[in-house]
Design an enzyme around this catalytic site. Sequence first.
Site, PDB file in Angstrom:
ATOM      1  N   GLY A  15      -0.322   0.975  -6.278  1.00 16.46           N
ATOM      2  CA  GLY A  15      -0.064   1.195  -7.423  1.00 16.46           C
ATOM      3  C   GLY A  15       1.217   0.352  -8.252  1.00 16.46           C
ATOM      4  N   ARG A  25      11.769 -11.168  -8.979  1.00 19.57           N
ATOM      5  CA  ARG A  25      13.012 -11.947  -9.234  1.00 19.57           C
ATOM      6  C   ARG A  25      13.878 -12.132  -8.246  1.00 19.57           C
ATOM      7  NH1 ARG A  25      18.024 -10.531 -11.347  1.00 19.57           N
ATOM      8  NH2 ARG A  25      18.893 -11.786 -13.172  1.00 19.57           N
ATOM      9  N   ARG A  76      -6.318  -3.175  -6.024  1.00 21.28           N
ATOM     10  CA  ARG A  76      -6.922  -2.636  -4.838  1.00 21.28           C
ATOM     11  C   ARG A  76      -7.988  -3.666  -4.423  1.00 21.28           C
ATOM     12  NH1 ARG A  76      -3.514   2.182  -4.690  1.00 21.28           N
ATOM     13  NH2 ARG A  76      -3.394   2.861  -6.968  1.00 21.28           N
ATOM     14  N   GLY A 106       2.872  -0.058  -1.141  1.00 17.49           N
ATOM     15  CA  GLY A 106       3.153   1.376  -0.334  1.00 17.49           C
ATOM     16  C   GLY A 106       2.324   1.250   0.925  1.00 17.49           C
ATOM     17  N   ASP A 107       1.807   2.622   1.355  1.00 15.26           N
ATOM     18  CA  ASP A 107       1.392   2.609   2.732  1.00 15.26           C
ATOM     19  C   ASP A 107       0.208   1.826   2.842  1.00 15.26           C
ATOM     20  OD1 ASP A 107       3.048   4.869   3.492  1.00 15.26           O
ATOM     21  OD2 ASP A 107       1.509   6.350   3.182  1.00 15.26           O
ATOM     22  N   THR A 130       6.825   1.954  -4.863  1.00 16.55           N
ATOM     23  CA  THR A 130       5.834   3.241  -5.008  1.00 16.55           C
ATOM     24  C   THR A 130       6.640   4.089  -6.042  1.00 16.55           C
ATOM     25  OG1 THR A 130       4.328   5.055  -4.512  1.00 16.55           O
ATOM     26  CG2 THR A 130       5.926   4.121  -2.824  1.00 16.55           C
ATOM     27  N   ILE A 131       6.151   4.885  -7.039  1.00 16.45           N
ATOM     28  CA  ILE A 131       6.894   5.983  -7.501  1.00 16.45           C
ATOM     29  C   ILE A 131       6.906   7.330  -7.154  1.00 16.45           C
ATOM     30  CG2 ILE A 131       6.436   4.925 -10.058  1.00 16.45           C
ATOM     31  CD1 ILE A 131       4.955   7.767 -10.381  1.00 16.45           C
ATOM     32  N   ASP A 132       6.145   7.395  -5.738  1.00 20.29           N
ATOM     33  CA  ASP A 132       5.975   8.807  -5.156  1.00 20.29           C
ATOM     34  C   ASP A 132       7.244   9.152  -4.203  1.00 20.29           C
ATOM     35  OD1 ASP A 132       3.946   9.409  -6.575  1.00 20.29           O
ATOM     36  OD2 ASP A 132       2.545   8.676  -5.054  1.00 20.29           O
ATOM     37  N   ASP A 134       7.217   8.192  -0.761  1.00 16.85           N
ATOM     38  CA  ASP A 134       6.771   8.808  -0.089  1.00 16.85           C
ATOM     39  C   ASP A 134       6.666   8.232   1.175  1.00 16.85           C
ATOM     40  OD1 ASP A 134       4.999   7.165  -0.995  1.00 16.85           O
ATOM     41  OD2 ASP A 134       3.019   8.511  -0.832  1.00 16.85           O
ATOM     42  N   ARG A 159      10.234  21.492 -23.278  1.00 14.88           N
ATOM     43  CA  ARG A 159      10.975  22.747 -23.483  1.00 14.88           C
ATOM     44  C   ARG A 159      11.253  23.422 -24.774  1.00 14.88           C
ATOM     45  NH1 ARG A 159      14.006  25.948 -20.117  1.00 14.88           N
ATOM     46  NH2 ARG A 159      13.693  24.591 -18.385  1.00 14.88           N
ATOM     47  N   ARG A 167       6.475  30.277 -24.858  1.00 14.51           N
ATOM     48  CA  ARG A 167       5.251  29.845 -24.146  1.00 14.51           C
ATOM     49  C   ARG A 167       5.669  29.514 -22.612  1.00 14.51           C
ATOM     50  NH1 ARG A 167       2.838  25.768 -28.929  1.00 14.51           N
ATOM     51  NH2 ARG A 167       1.414  27.183 -29.736  1.00 14.51           N
ATOM     52  N   GLY A 175       2.230  12.954  -7.516  1.00 19.36           N
ATOM     53  CA  GLY A 175       2.949  13.101  -6.070  1.00 19.36           C
ATOM     54  C   GLY A 175       1.697  13.953  -5.180  1.00 19.36           C
ATOM     55  N   ARG A 176       0.634  13.137  -4.858  1.00 20.34           N
ATOM     56  CA  ARG A 176      -0.375  13.951  -4.402  1.00 20.34           C
ATOM     57  C   ARG A 176      -0.224  14.411  -3.158  1.00 20.34           C
ATOM     58  NH1 ARG A 176      -5.364  13.292  -6.668  1.00 20.34           N
ATOM     59  NH2 ARG A 176      -4.761  11.136  -7.624  1.00 20.34           N
ATOM     60  N   GLY A 190      15.288  21.978 -15.378  1.00 19.24           N
ATOM     61  CA  GLY A 190      15.639  23.204 -15.255  1.00 19.24           C
ATOM     62  C   GLY A 190      14.464  24.198 -15.356  1.00 19.24           C
ATOM     63  N   GLU A 227       0.761  17.188  -8.216  1.00 13.93           N
ATOM     64  CA  GLU A 227      -0.796  17.131  -8.394  1.00 13.93           C
ATOM     65  C   GLU A 227      -1.342  17.470  -6.936  1.00 13.93           C
ATOM     66  OE1 GLU A 227      -2.059  13.017  -9.164  1.00 13.93           O
ATOM     67  OE2 GLU A 227      -0.418  12.351  -8.078  1.00 13.93           O
TER      68      GLU A 227
HETATM   69  P1  ATP Z   1       0.283   3.426  -3.458  1.00 12.61           P
HETATM   70  O1  ATP Z   1       1.404   4.196  -2.482  1.00 12.61           O
HETATM   71  O2  ATP Z   1       0.911   3.122  -4.990  1.00 12.61           O
HETATM   72  O3  ATP Z   1      -1.033   3.708  -3.567  1.00 12.61           O
HETATM   73  P2  ATP Z   1      -0.421   1.501  -1.505  1.00 12.61           P
HETATM   74  O4  ATP Z   1       0.213   0.218  -1.086  1.00 12.61           O
HETATM   75  O5  ATP Z   1      -0.554   2.665  -0.513  1.00 12.61           O
HETATM   76  O6  ATP Z   1       0.150   1.990  -2.907  1.00 12.61           O
HETATM   77  P3  ATP Z   1      -3.423   1.144  -1.450  1.00 12.61           P
HETATM   78  O7  ATP Z   1      -4.454   0.922  -2.575  1.00 12.61           O
HETATM   79  O8  ATP Z   1      -3.450   2.410  -0.414  1.00 12.61           O
HETATM   80  O9  ATP Z   1      -2.012   1.317  -2.180  1.00 12.61           O
HETATM   81  O10 ATP Z   1      -3.291  -0.003  -0.732  1.00 12.61           O
HETATM   82  C1  ATP Z   1      -3.286  -1.174  -1.238  1.00 12.61           C
HETATM   83  C2  ATP Z   1      -3.917  -2.269  -0.508  1.00 12.61           C
HETATM   84  O11 ATP Z   1      -3.826  -2.553   0.893  1.00 12.61           O
HETATM   85  C3  ATP Z   1      -5.765  -1.830  -0.485  1.00 12.61           C
HETATM   86  O12 ATP Z   1      -6.374  -2.179  -1.841  1.00 12.61           O
HETATM   87  C4  ATP Z   1      -6.215  -2.817   0.416  1.00 12.61           C
HETATM   88  O13 ATP Z   1      -6.398  -4.090   0.275  1.00 12.61           O
HETATM   89  C5  ATP Z   1      -5.058  -2.897   1.624  1.00 12.61           C
HETATM   90  N1  ATP Z   1      -5.199  -2.084   2.498  1.00 12.61           N
HETATM   91  C6  ATP Z   1      -5.257  -0.548   2.651  1.00 12.61           C
HETATM   92  N2  ATP Z   1      -5.553   0.016   3.564  1.00 12.61           N
HETATM   93  C7  ATP Z   1      -5.867  -1.006   4.489  1.00 12.61           C
HETATM   94  C8  ATP Z   1      -6.436  -0.910   5.889  1.00 12.61           C
HETATM   95  N3  ATP Z   1      -6.492   0.038   6.586  1.00 12.61           N
HETATM   96  N4  ATP Z   1      -6.786  -2.174   6.292  1.00 12.61           N
HETATM   97  C9  ATP Z   1      -6.416  -3.188   5.637  1.00 12.61           C
HETATM   98  N5  ATP Z   1      -5.795  -3.540   4.381  1.00 12.61           N
HETATM   99  C10 ATP Z   1      -5.784  -2.351   3.778  1.00 12.61           C
END
Ligand code: ATP
Length: 328
Positions: A15, A25, A76, A106-107, A130-132, A134, A159, A167, A175-176, A190, A227
């Site tokens: 994301g 940059r 993705r 991210g992850d 990532t904005i989360d 996490d 507000r 209301r 934030g899943r 607040g 969320e």
């Molecule tokens: P966000 O936290 O914003 O979702 P993210 O980096 O976690 O960011 P993902 O879509 O989960 O976003 O992962 C980004 C890309 O990383 C995926 O589109 C994929 O190409 C690669 N990726 C994710 N998981 C794996 C995996 N298990 N093995 C190989 N590549 C992966």
Amino acid sequence: MNEPIKKIAVLTSGGDAPGMNAAIRAVVRACTYYRIECVGVYRGYQGLIEGDIEPLTARDVSNIINKGGTILKSARSMEFKTKEGRAKAYENLKKHGVGALVLIGGDGTFTGGLKFIEEFNFPLVGIPGTIDNDIYGTDNTIGYDTALNTVVEVIDKIRDTASSHNRLFFIEVMGRDAGFIALNTGIGAGAEEILIPEKNLGLDRLVESLKTSKETGKTSSIVVVSEGDKIGKNVFELADYINEHFPHYDIRVSVLGHMQRGGSPSCYDRVLASRLGVAAVEALLDRSTGVMIGITNNEVSMVGLDKAIKMNHDINKELLKVAEITSV
Ligand code: ATP
């Protein structure tokens, strides 16, 4: 790989988050500063597989520090999850003479990076974008501060309506799996109640809290809902349930959605991204690999990508207490 690194590639993946451009940059300009070449990979891992790789000079990244999103685009990529896809990506890096990679994401992005190291021993480091917020190993991720400011600004506006019409507003924020946005914006704006994935407050507790608010003279209320909150109902079901208990309340739901990702990055995110971008290039030149660069207690820090992915960035218990106390 003991040859000196002559060229670094940078990509954004997963994301998008405000501040990613500031990080790109900083990476490009650190490469110029240390007299090595830099290339940008468009559309994340998918672009790496397709060879969508272009040189980036210090002047190519002028006037982007203030822009949201990512000039390199993000995607993705299912293909990168396959061995064949990753092999194509490796061939393209070799073809372009790239010696190391900076991943901003991210992850999922870091999981892909770890597989890439395992299979090809290719030097790479991660920057948390990532904005989360996490991700373990950094106090803040790039984009999080901007998202907080965006959300607070919107809740302030809601507000005005809530108090004018007596209301009760349920506001769903991103934030899943992590309630950092909900908890911090809930305190900052607040809110009367904050529902987050890390803490199961239960529906009864919410009903009780709203009852007390009413008895103590509150005529309007704001409930911020992450969320992924533990109650497990979506925000509309939650509003319906509360409506059954408080028929006199005029209840509204607002789902903030993707607007939380956009906009010009805050000064905090620009500085954070600039620090992380410079530190990422320096780490690669020092032969670090498989690590994520973060900022911990206002110092540049490094953590293994495996830890960054697997460990949890704990919710601050003091903040939970502050939220409870300030909403009486
Ligand atoms: P966000 O936290 O914003 O979702 P993210 O980096 O976690 O960011 P993902 O879509 O989960 O976003 O992962 C980004 C890309 O990383 C995926 O589109 C994929 O190409 C690669 N990726 C994710 N998981 C794996 C995996 N298990 N093995 C190989 N590549 C992966």
